[in-house]
Motif scaffolding. Structure first.
Motif, mmCIF file in Angstrom:
data_model
loop_
_atom_site.group_PDB
_atom_site.id
_atom_site.type_symbol
_atom_site.label_atom_id
_atom_site.label_comp_id
_atom_site.label_asym_id
_atom_site.label_seq_id
_atom_site.Cartn_x
_atom_site.Cartn_y
_atom_site.Cartn_z
ATOM 1 N N PHE A 157 28.071 63.174 33.647
ATOM 2 C CA PHE A 157 27.176 64.432 33.685
ATOM 3 C C PHE A 157 26.205 64.317 34.819
ATOM 4 C CE2 PHE A 157 27.820 63.475 29.169
ATOM 5 C CZ PHE A 157 28.590 64.440 28.617
ATOM 6 N N GLN A 158 26.635 63.928 36.064
ATOM 7 C CA GLN A 158 25.982 63.840 37.155
ATOM 8 C C GLN A 158 25.263 65.135 37.605
ATOM 9 O OE1 GLN A 158 27.068 60.522 39.063
ATOM 10 N NE2 GLN A 158 24.730 60.807 39.572
ATOM 11 N N ASP A 159 25.853 66.216 37.373
ATOM 12 C CA ASP A 159 25.273 67.566 37.817
ATOM 13 C C ASP A 159 23.828 67.781 37.073
ATOM 14 O OD1 ASP A 159 27.378 67.995 39.643
ATOM 15 O OD2 ASP A 159 28.433 69.104 38.139
ATOM 16 N N SER A 160 23.972 67.637 35.948
ATOM 17 C CA SER A 160 22.689 67.981 35.213
ATOM 18 C C SER A 160 21.773 66.886 34.748
ATOM 19 C CB SER A 160 23.057 68.673 33.635
ATOM 20 O OG SER A 160 23.891 67.959 32.946
ATOM 21 N N ALA A 161 22.360 65.585 35.467
ATOM 22 C CA ALA A 161 21.566 64.496 34.673
ATOM 23 C C ALA A 161 20.092 64.362 35.388
ATOM 24 C CB ALA A 161 22.397 63.132 35.120
ATOM 25 N N GLU A 162 19.803 64.624 36.605
ATOM 26 C CA GLU A 162 18.651 64.823 37.154
ATOM 27 C C GLU A 162 17.515 65.479 36.291
ATOM 28 O OE1 GLU A 162 16.201 64.086 41.335
ATOM 29 O OE2 GLU A 162 17.858 65.469 41.217
ATOM 30 N N LEU A 163 18.283 66.638 36.224
ATOM 31 C CA LEU A 163 17.205 67.806 35.388
ATOM 32 C C LEU A 163 16.896 67.169 33.937
ATOM 33 C CD1 LEU A 163 15.921 70.600 35.345
ATOM 34 C CD2 LEU A 163 18.298 71.571 34.346
ATOM 35 N N ILE A 164 17.984 66.845 33.470
ATOM 36 C CA ILE A 164 17.586 66.440 32.015
ATOM 37 C C ILE A 164 16.704 64.870 32.011
ATOM 38 C CG2 ILE A 164 18.808 65.016 30.115
ATOM 39 C CD1 ILE A 164 21.212 66.778 30.637
ATOM 40 N N GLY A 165 16.961 64.215 33.024
ATOM 41 C CA GLY A 165 16.094 62.846 33.089
ATOM 42 C C GLY A 165 14.846 63.354 33.493
ATOM 43 N N GLY A 166 14.524 64.300 34.350
ATOM 44 C CA GLY A 166 13.077 64.631 34.603
ATOM 45 C C GLY A 166 12.336 65.285 33.425
ATOM 46 N N LEU A 167 13.184 66.129 32.729
ATOM 47 C CA LEU A 167 12.685 66.700 31.406
ATOM 48 C C LEU A 167 12.150 65.466 30.495
ATOM 49 C CD1 LEU A 167 14.932 69.921 31.267
ATOM 50 C CD2 LEU A 167 12.374 69.686 31.937
ATOM 51 N N VAL A 168 13.147 64.515 30.355
ATOM 52 C CA VAL A 168 12.942 63.619 29.157
ATOM 53 C C VAL A 168 11.533 62.707 29.845
ATOM 54 C CG1 VAL A 168 13.486 61.111 28.530
ATOM 55 C CG2 VAL A 168 15.090 63.230 28.717
ATOM 56 N N LEU A 169 11.298 62.624 31.058
ATOM 57 C CA LEU A 169 10.113 61.753 31.456
ATOM 58 C C LEU A 169 8.931 62.568 31.457
ATOM 59 C CD1 LEU A 169 11.320 60.247 35.090
ATOM 60 C CD2 LEU A 169 11.086 59.101 32.572
ATOM 61 N N ILE A 170 8.867 63.981 31.519
ATOM 62 C CA ILE A 170 8.024 64.822 31.247
ATOM 63 C C ILE A 170 7.552 64.849 29.668
ATOM 64 C CG2 ILE A 170 7.064 67.223 31.237
ATOM 65 C CD1 ILE A 170 8.606 67.395 33.890
ATOM 66 N N GLY A 171 8.487 64.789 28.962
ATOM 67 C CA GLY A 171 8.471 64.820 27.589
ATOM 68 C C GLY A 171 7.978 63.687 27.126
ATOM 69 N N ILE A 172 8.254 62.565 27.443
ATOM 70 C CA ILE A 172 7.737 61.301 27.027
ATOM 71 C C ILE A 172 6.199 61.518 27.471
ATOM 72 C CG2 ILE A 172 7.642 58.863 27.575
ATOM 73 C CD1 ILE A 172 10.698 58.903 27.880
ATOM 74 N N GLY A 173 5.849 61.653 28.819
ATOM 75 C CA GLY A 173 4.570 61.787 29.209
ATOM 76 C C GLY A 173 3.531 62.468 28.055
ATOM 77 N N ALA A 174 4.242 63.750 27.686
ATOM 78 C CA ALA A 174 3.569 64.965 27.031
ATOM 79 C C ALA A 174 3.254 64.064 25.547
ATOM 80 C CB ALA A 174 4.424 66.123 26.983
ATOM 81 N N LYS A 175 4.325 63.709 25.248
ATOM 82 C CA LYS A 175 4.243 62.880 23.814
ATOM 83 C C LYS A 175 3.011 61.851 23.802
ATOM 84 C CE LYS A 175 6.832 59.178 21.970
ATOM 85 N NZ LYS A 175 5.967 58.084 22.046
ATOM 86 N N ILE A 176 2.966 61.045 24.602
ATOM 87 C CA ILE A 176 2.036 60.196 24.798
ATOM 88 C C ILE A 176 0.639 60.848 24.768
ATOM 89 C CG2 ILE A 176 0.872 58.249 26.226
ATOM 90 C CD1 ILE A 176 3.678 57.628 27.148
ATOM 91 N N LEU A 177 0.546 61.822 25.630
ATOM 92 C CA LEU A 177 -0.750 62.598 25.796
ATOM 93 C C LEU A 177 -1.298 63.228 24.350
ATOM 94 C CD1 LEU A 177 -2.981 63.650 27.451
ATOM 95 C CD2 LEU A 177 -1.743 65.426 28.324
ATOM 96 N N ILE A 178 -0.219 63.875 23.891
ATOM 97 C CA ILE A 178 -0.382 64.620 22.578
ATOM 98 C C ILE A 178 -0.853 63.967 21.255
ATOM 99 C CG2 ILE A 178 0.744 66.230 20.632
ATOM 100 C CD1 ILE A 178 2.532 67.652 22.941
ATOM 101 N N GLU A 179 0.067 62.572 21.333
ATOM 102 C CA GLU A 179 -0.409 61.691 20.253
ATOM 103 C C GLU A 179 -1.925 61.128 20.339
ATOM 104 O OE1 GLU A 179 2.553 58.490 20.636
ATOM 105 O OE2 GLU A 179 4.013 59.626 19.307
ATOM 106 N N SER A 180 -2.314 61.153 21.639
ATOM 107 C CA SER A 180 -3.724 60.514 21.930
ATOM 108 C C SER A 180 -4.864 61.571 21.287
ATOM 109 C CB SER A 180 -3.996 60.431 23.185
ATOM 110 O OG SER A 180 -4.353 61.590 24.007
ATOM 111 N N PHE A 181 -4.335 62.945 21.163
ATOM 112 C CA PHE A 181 -5.370 63.779 20.599
ATOM 113 C C PHE A 181 -5.107 63.834 18.977
ATOM 114 C CE2 PHE A 181 -4.501 66.102 24.599
ATOM 115 C CZ PHE A 181 -5.747 65.864 25.161
ATOM 116 N N ILE A 182 -4.087 63.180 18.505
ATOM 117 C CA ILE A 182 -3.787 63.329 17.074
ATOM 118 C C ILE A 182 -4.563 62.296 16.321
ATOM 119 C CG2 ILE A 182 -2.116 63.067 15.444
ATOM 120 C CD1 ILE A 182 -0.252 64.873 17.157
ATOM 121 N N LYS A 183 -4.378 61.099 17.127
ATOM 122 C CA LYS A 183 -5.207 59.960 16.360
ATOM 123 C C LYS A 183 -6.576 59.967 16.045
ATOM 124 C CE LYS A 183 -2.346 56.790 18.941
ATOM 125 N NZ LYS A 183 -2.457 55.799 19.954
#
Length: 183
Positions: A157-183
């Motif tokens: 999936f070379q063509d869309s891999a970078e887009l997916i990978g970037g979105l995954v990293l942003i999503g992980i970061g957002a998850k970490i941030l959101i979880e800090s507000f829920i605690k």
């Protein structure tokens, strides 16, 4: 020991996801790249609980307070560069190799929560060296598995891999941030 292993797996899930993402996006990603990521992530997952444990009564409360913001910023920066690179026609991928600077930023971003765990370990009857070794080993193993799997998928999936990978990293970061507000 079961508690430590469960903690280690939960701490390593971000490293697994980031390794998978890197495997997807880095052209020519090989097993040795997965091992390199595993070493970086495993080492940081080992050392961060020790640092948290050592600093439990001093500056750790300030670092832990801001750790979700630090992790989000690092992951969003790298992920954002990947998304922008993917959207530019004919542009170079944002993460083309796993150099020391990139690995350092990713290792810090994925291990800051281990610092907080180290702080809690200071108030428990846990051998920090054994716990940190287990955490580091699990992070190493899951990072190698994730990177290897991502590398195999990236070939397909070379063509869309970078887009997916970037979105995954942003999503992980957002998850970490959101979880800090829920605690």
């Amino acid at each position: 020991m079961g508690y430590i292993l469960l903690t280690a797996v939960s701490l390593a899930l971000d490293a697994f996801a980031v390794s998978t993402s890197a495997g997807l996006t880095v052209k020519g990603f090989r097993f040795r790249d997965a091992v390199k990521m595993g070493i970086w992530f495993g080492a940081f997952q080992f050392i961060m609980p020790v640092i948290g444990w050592l600093l439990a009564s001093t500056v750790a409360e300030y670092v832990v307070k801001y750790s979700p913001y630090i992790a989000f910023t690092l992951l969003a920066f790298i992920g954002g560069r990947m998304v922008i690179g993917a959207l530019k026609k004919g542009g170079e991928p944002a993460v083309t190799e796993l150099g020391a600077k990139t690995l350092l930023m990713l290792a810090i971003a994925t291990s800051i929560d281990a610092l907080a765990v180290g702080v809690t370990f200071a108030f428990m009857d846990i051998n920090i060296w054994i716990a940190s070794a287990v955490i580091g080993a699990v992070a190493f193993i899951l990072s190698v598995v994730g990177g290897t799997a991502g590398g195999k998928l990236g070939e397909k999936f070379q063509d869309s891999a970078e887009l997916i990978g970037g979105l995954v990293l942003i999503g992980i970061g957002a998850k970490i941030l959101i979880e800090s507000f829920i605690k």
